[in-house]
Design a protein around this motif. Sequence first.
Motif, PDB file in Angstrom:
ATOM      1  N   SER A  68       1.248   2.253  -4.777  1.00 12.70           N
ATOM      2  CA  SER A  68       0.648   1.764  -3.537  1.00 12.70           C
ATOM      3  C   SER A  68       1.273   0.466  -3.029  1.00 12.70           C
ATOM      4  CB  SER A  68      -0.853   1.558  -3.739  1.00 12.70           C
ATOM      5  OG  SER A  68      -1.104   0.616  -4.765  1.00 12.70           O
ATOM      6  N   ASP A  69       2.223  -0.110  -3.802  1.00 14.74           N
ATOM      7  CA  ASP A  69       2.811  -1.390  -3.399  1.00 14.74           C
ATOM      8  C   ASP A  69       3.783  -1.248  -2.225  1.00 14.74           C
ATOM      9  OD1 ASP A  69       1.363  -2.638  -5.334  1.00 14.74           O
ATOM     10  OD2 ASP A  69       2.986  -2.703  -6.812  1.00 14.74           O
ATOM     11  N   CYS A  70       4.365  -0.069  -2.035  1.00 11.56           N
ATOM     12  CA  CYS A  70       5.348   0.140  -0.963  1.00 11.56           C
ATOM     13  C   CYS A  70       4.988   1.390  -0.169  1.00 11.56           C
ATOM     14  CB  CYS A  70       6.764   0.268  -1.526  1.00 11.56           C
ATOM     15  SG  CYS A  70       7.331  -1.183  -2.434  1.00 11.56           S
ATOM     16  N   SER A  71       5.367   1.394   1.098  1.00  8.15           N
ATOM     17  CA  SER A  71       5.059   2.527   1.969  1.00  8.15           C
ATOM     18  C   SER A  71       6.186   3.552   2.024  1.00  8.15           C
ATOM     19  CB  SER A  71       4.754   2.040   3.390  1.00  8.15           C
ATOM     20  OG  SER A  71       5.870   1.322   3.915  1.00  8.15           O
ATOM     21  N   CYS A  72       7.401   3.157   1.615  1.00  4.35           N
ATOM     22  CA  CYS A  72       8.546   4.081   1.645  1.00  4.35           C
ATOM     23  C   CYS A  72       9.398   3.851   0.407  1.00  4.35           C
ATOM     24  CB  CYS A  72       9.372   3.890   2.916  1.00  4.35           C
ATOM     25  SG  CYS A  72      10.738   5.077   3.074  1.00  4.35           S
ATOM     26  N   TRP A  73       9.108   4.587  -0.650  1.00  4.55           N
ATOM     27  CA  TRP A  73       9.827   4.396  -1.913  1.00  4.55           C
ATOM     28  C   TRP A  73      11.252   4.944  -1.839  1.00  4.55           C
ATOM     29  CZ3 TRP A  73       8.818   1.272  -5.755  1.00  4.55           C
ATOM     30  CH2 TRP A  73       7.530   0.794  -5.911  1.00  4.55           C
ATOM     31  N   LYS A  74      11.507   5.870  -0.959  1.00  2.00           N
ATOM     32  CA  LYS A  74      12.881   6.352  -0.803  1.00  2.00           C
ATOM     33  C   LYS A  74      13.770   5.237  -0.280  1.00  2.00           C
ATOM     34  CE  LYS A  74      15.724   9.845   1.481  1.00  2.00           C
ATOM     35  NZ  LYS A  74      15.738  11.019   2.397  1.00  2.00           N
ATOM     36  N   LEU A  75      13.288   4.453   0.684  1.00  2.00           N
ATOM     37  CA  LEU A  75      14.050   3.332   1.208  1.00  2.00           C
ATOM     38  C   LEU A  75      14.238   2.260   0.142  1.00  2.00           C
ATOM     39  CD1 LEU A  75      15.427   1.945   3.595  1.00  2.00           C
ATOM     40  CD2 LEU A  75      13.193   1.036   4.268  1.00  2.00           C
ATOM     41  N   ILE A  76      13.188   1.999  -0.631  1.00  2.00           N
ATOM     42  CA  ILE A  76      13.295   1.024  -1.725  1.00  2.00           C
ATOM     43  C   ILE A  76      14.353   1.468  -2.728  1.00  2.00           C
ATOM     44  CG2 ILE A  76      12.068  -0.010  -3.662  1.00  2.00           C
ATOM     45  CD1 ILE A  76      11.273  -1.159  -0.985  1.00  2.00           C
ATOM     46  N   PHE A  77      14.351   2.746  -3.058  1.00  2.00           N
ATOM     47  CA  PHE A  77      15.334   3.273  -3.997  1.00  2.00           C
ATOM     48  C   PHE A  77      16.752   3.095  -3.464  1.00  2.00           C
ATOM     49  CE2 PHE A  77      17.954   6.632  -5.785  1.00  2.00           C
ATOM     50  CZ  PHE A  77      17.660   6.549  -7.139  1.00  2.00           C
ATOM     51  N   GLN A  78      16.961   3.396  -2.194  1.00  2.00           N
ATOM     52  CA  GLN A  78      18.295   3.251  -1.602  1.00  2.00           C
ATOM     53  C   GLN A  78      18.745   1.798  -1.590  1.00  2.00           C
ATOM     54  OE1 GLN A  78      17.556   5.102   2.187  1.00  2.00           O
ATOM     55  NE2 GLN A  78      18.116   7.161   1.471  1.00  2.00           N
ATOM     56  N   GLU A  79      17.832   0.876  -1.269  1.00  2.00           N
ATOM     57  CA  GLU A  79      18.180  -0.538  -1.270  1.00  2.00           C
ATOM     58  C   GLU A  79      18.537  -1.021  -2.668  1.00  2.00           C
ATOM     59  OE1 GLU A  79      14.820  -2.410   0.464  1.00  2.00           O
ATOM     60  OE2 GLU A  79      15.374  -1.918   2.533  1.00  2.00           O
ATOM     61  N   CYS A  80      17.772  -0.593  -3.660  1.00  2.00           N
ATOM     62  CA  CYS A  80      18.063  -0.999  -5.035  1.00  2.00           C
ATOM     63  C   CYS A  80      19.388  -0.432  -5.518  1.00  2.00           C
ATOM     64  CB  CYS A  80      16.927  -0.570  -5.958  1.00  2.00           C
ATOM     65  SG  CYS A  80      15.365  -1.444  -5.695  1.00  2.00           S
ATOM     66  N   GLN A  81      19.685   0.810  -5.148  1.00  2.00           N
ATOM     67  CA  GLN A  81      20.960   1.412  -5.530  1.00  2.00           C
ATOM     68  C   GLN A  81      22.127   0.683  -4.884  1.00  2.00           C
ATOM     69  OE1 GLN A  81      19.953   3.370  -8.280  1.00  2.00           O
ATOM     70  NE2 GLN A  81      21.535   4.752  -7.557  1.00  2.00           N
TER      71      GLN A  81
END
Length: 494
Positions: A68-81
């Motif tokens: 629930s901490d983020c609304s778009c985990w796909k975007l978070i994953f891409q940024e971290c990668q």
Amino acid sequence: IKNEMNDVPFFDIQLPYELAINIFQYLDRKELGRCAQVSKTWKVIAEDEVLWYRLCQQEGHLPGSSISDCSCWKLIFQECQAKEHMLRTNWKNRKGAVSELEHVPDAVLCDVHSHDGVVIAGYTSGDVRVWDTRTWDYVAPFLESEDEEDEPGLQPNVSFVRINSSLAVAAYEDGFLNIWDLRTGRYPVHRFEHDARIQALALSQDDAAVATASAFDIVMLSPNEEGYWQIAAEFEVPKLVQRLEIVPETRRYPVAIAAAGDLMYLLKAEDSARTLLYAHGPPVTCLDVSANQVAFGVQGLGWVYEGSKILVYSLEAGCHLLKLGNVLRDFTCVNLDDSPPNLMVSGNRDGRVRIHDLRTSNVTLSLSAHQLGVSAVQMDDWKIVSGGEEGLVSVWDYRMNQKLWEVYSGHPVKHISFSSRSLITANVPYQPVVRNADRDNFTPHRRHQGLIRAYEFAVDQLAFQSPLPACRSSCDTMATHYYDLALAFPYNHV
């Protein structure tokens, strides 16, 4: 937000949405991307927050977060990668900032340790100093060796220092031990005294547990439920202990591994049990522990043509698992806890760094890394950082079998610790204790004091003109080291 789609077309059948999610959770990011191109329905499933949150957790991105901490985990994953790719590129291209941690004036470095970017150093003056290289927002403080009520005086040399996320520990030549709580202040929360010099010191990585070895005695210290430090267990061994480690993740009662000559002990504080793991063979030359295993090197017996080996012991099964190596020279360091699963890296007196596959007992890679023997080594999923007795720090891409870069200092490399974004190295003199009749008037030259360097790879430009606050030095002292630093981190704007 509840998904309104109930049934998902899955080839020639209709599956519930929850079951489709359970199937898709076994796919990686590339496979999810291909599935998202099949149909609109599959695209909705392939971009579900639960799937991308699990991918982030598997890759180690934001490990302490909830879905629930983020609304778009796909975007978070891409940024971290993308950030990981940038860091790896900076490592390979020697792109980043490097600074020398400022020394205690007129003192020689004795020992260095670090944990998660926090560095502790002990000196011949008795001073103990701590830096937080993650923030660089303050001048590195000194940890006082006396209580506030005590009168300050000349302190003996520091023998060992250790640090974890909450505690700092220092052992002194006169047998004293100081324990500081980094969360409460710079004065010791506990002091302990041995009758003789402390020969080995260990601090738990994640718990409040300390172990010391002095003469033939081993003492394990930990706080009680009220927070007061006390002796958790005492042991007596027939030989002097040279190496001591605390097993991580042992929860309430500490468990330690001690090497004394050709004897290896498992020490449990819970019931004061002492178990002999290894006895009456060649002497132990190096030691490392993980939560489930112990790895230690033993000397070879040249007169019977038996080489040096590394023995791996299972703490869960209570037996020896593997016998690795069988080389001519002695193993000088082994890193089991920081290595990727099923792998282990070691350094040898022959100057070679070896990667061992614990599944097959084979050496998967052997690198000719140093001239005078390997003194420190660490690896992750693609690189190795090794330090030698000649003072050379080398960085290798072991998947490509290629040396990326190296940097030299005049003293042996005694400490290496790195993460994806930073690297800490320490060069400590062979004999850091100043042996001089007129010691009070003896001022060692800077090049004889030892060296601690902090490398930061999460920046795009070097920052030599604006050194980090904790590392500021006068122009005349910094100038003597620019040449070595320039060899390791070349730049164009000077």
